[in-house]
Design a protein around this motif. Sequence first.
Motif, PDB file in Angstrom:
ATOM      1  N   SER A 163       3.829 -17.578  -9.349  1.00 43.31           N
ATOM      2  CA  SER A 163       3.049 -17.083  -8.228  1.00 43.31           C
ATOM      3  C   SER A 163       1.554 -17.240  -8.500  1.00 43.31           C
ATOM      4  O   SER A 163       0.794 -17.704  -7.641  1.00 43.31           O
ATOM      5  CB  SER A 163       3.392 -15.606  -7.967  1.00 43.31           C
ATOM      6  N   HIS A 185      -2.468  -8.623  -4.538  1.00 41.13           N
ATOM      7  CA  HIS A 185      -1.401  -8.519  -3.546  1.00 41.13           C
ATOM      8  C   HIS A 185      -0.516  -9.764  -3.576  1.00 41.13           C
ATOM      9  O   HIS A 185       0.720  -9.658  -3.484  1.00 41.13           O
ATOM     10  CB  HIS A 185      -2.000  -8.322  -2.160  1.00 41.13           C
ATOM     11  N   TRP A 186      -1.127 -10.934  -3.695  1.00 43.58           N
ATOM     12  CA  TRP A 186      -0.385 -12.194  -3.735  1.00 43.58           C
ATOM     13  C   TRP A 186       0.622 -12.168  -4.882  1.00 43.58           C
ATOM     14  O   TRP A 186       1.799 -12.499  -4.702  1.00 43.58           O
ATOM     15  CB  TRP A 186      -1.364 -13.352  -3.905  1.00 43.58           C
ATOM     16  N   GLU A 196       1.653  -9.535  -6.819  1.00 45.26           N
ATOM     17  CA  GLU A 196       2.628  -8.446  -6.731  1.00 45.26           C
ATOM     18  C   GLU A 196       3.716  -8.750  -5.709  1.00 45.26           C
ATOM     19  O   GLU A 196       4.865  -8.320  -5.865  1.00 45.26           O
ATOM     20  CB  GLU A 196       1.918  -7.138  -6.374  1.00 45.26           C
ATOM     21  N   SER A 197       3.358  -9.525  -4.674  1.00 44.19           N
ATOM     22  CA  SER A 197       4.331  -9.921  -3.645  1.00 44.19           C
ATOM     23  C   SER A 197       5.134 -11.153  -4.041  1.00 44.19           C
ATOM     24  O   SER A 197       6.008 -11.593  -3.286  1.00 44.19           O
ATOM     25  CB  SER A 197       3.605 -10.193  -2.319  1.00 44.19           C
ATOM     26  N   LYS A 198       4.795 -11.734  -5.212  1.00 41.62           N
ATOM     27  CA  LYS A 198       5.480 -12.916  -5.736  1.00 41.62           C
ATOM     28  C   LYS A 198       5.422 -14.096  -4.760  1.00 41.62           C
ATOM     29  O   LYS A 198       6.383 -14.869  -4.622  1.00 41.62           O
ATOM     30  CB  LYS A 198       6.941 -12.602  -6.095  1.00 41.62           C
ATOM     31  N   ARG A 199       4.298 -14.238  -4.083  1.00 45.60           N
ATOM     32  CA  ARG A 199       4.157 -15.320  -3.126  1.00 45.60           C
ATOM     33  C   ARG A 199       4.086 -16.675  -3.829  1.00 45.60           C
ATOM     34  O   ARG A 199       3.624 -16.783  -4.971  1.00 45.60           O
ATOM     35  CB  ARG A 199       2.902 -15.123  -2.273  1.00 45.60           C
TER      36      ARG A 199
END
Length: 326
Positions: free
Chosen positions: A179, A204-205, A207-210
């Motif tokens: 990510s 956020h990116w 932690e969201s595993k985007r």
Amino acid sequence: MESASYKKVITQRGYTYGYYHNPNPNKGRPTVLLLMGFPSTARGWSSQYSYLAKHDYGVIAPDMLGYGGTDKPTDAGAYRAKPMAQDIVDILDKEGVQKAVSVSHDLGVIVGTRLVNYHADRVLVSVLISIGSFQPNPQWNYEKEIQHYNKTVGYDIFGYWDFFAAADAASLIEKNLDSFYSLAFPADPTLWKTDMAPRGKMRHWIESKRQAGLPSYWTEEDKRKHQARLMHGGLQGPLNYYAARVRGLDNKDDETVPEENYKFNMPTLFVATLKDYICLPSMNEAALRRFCNDLTVKEIDSSHWVMFEKPDELNQALGEFLADKV
């Protein structure tokens, strides 16, 4: 960059540095010092290293403090710019290089700038890639800088720095490395403007595993090799470059730099990466012009990672500049 050319030195402050060295036996052309930034080892310069060696330049490419075969202190104070510049001088001394061409990229520019500020007699010419310079600033304050950029540019630019300086950043990134890579080395460079630069977005990116796919200059195997080199010793060392800046750990050292030492009195090349949405070309060029007496600007239609994306164009720019100036 062969393992046989990889050497070690213990600097005056006791840190072991690993570095690649291509000597220049006939001394016909100078030695080029390659200073890499976050988040790459010296191997990130492989194309430039090969090009310069082929054209009879000496080359020294260190794994910067915190990376690869170099020591990785956990104290952010070890990553102050002034002592890191002295570490590099210690490497030059070890190899008997009195004057070198300084080439730096990303946070490597912090060290490249301090070489000029403190050791200008050791710098033949200077090349700065993506970041124009990182001049001393005894009043540096991260919060004020964020506010300034938000007002002048419209977004935070360096808003991700406080995440990188956070206590949990290394473990969070290490657990979600793919990510992180998809944003640090994006297929779409504009993601830096929308999802990296603004404060809180990068955390956020991750932690969201985007995920956002591979950039055009890498295969999956290329990415895995880069990750393996970066993860040799973990990410705390590399992230300490940001912790030191966010905490203003250079400020006391910066008070000791005379204003006349801010000047780049040697020929200087700024390589502007036009698809860089954090190291904005126009802003960096304008800042650099305040300090340079002999400035050449080369624009390359590339993202921040020009050494990967447009290696031939970068090599040509280096070759032409060095042929003209040294």
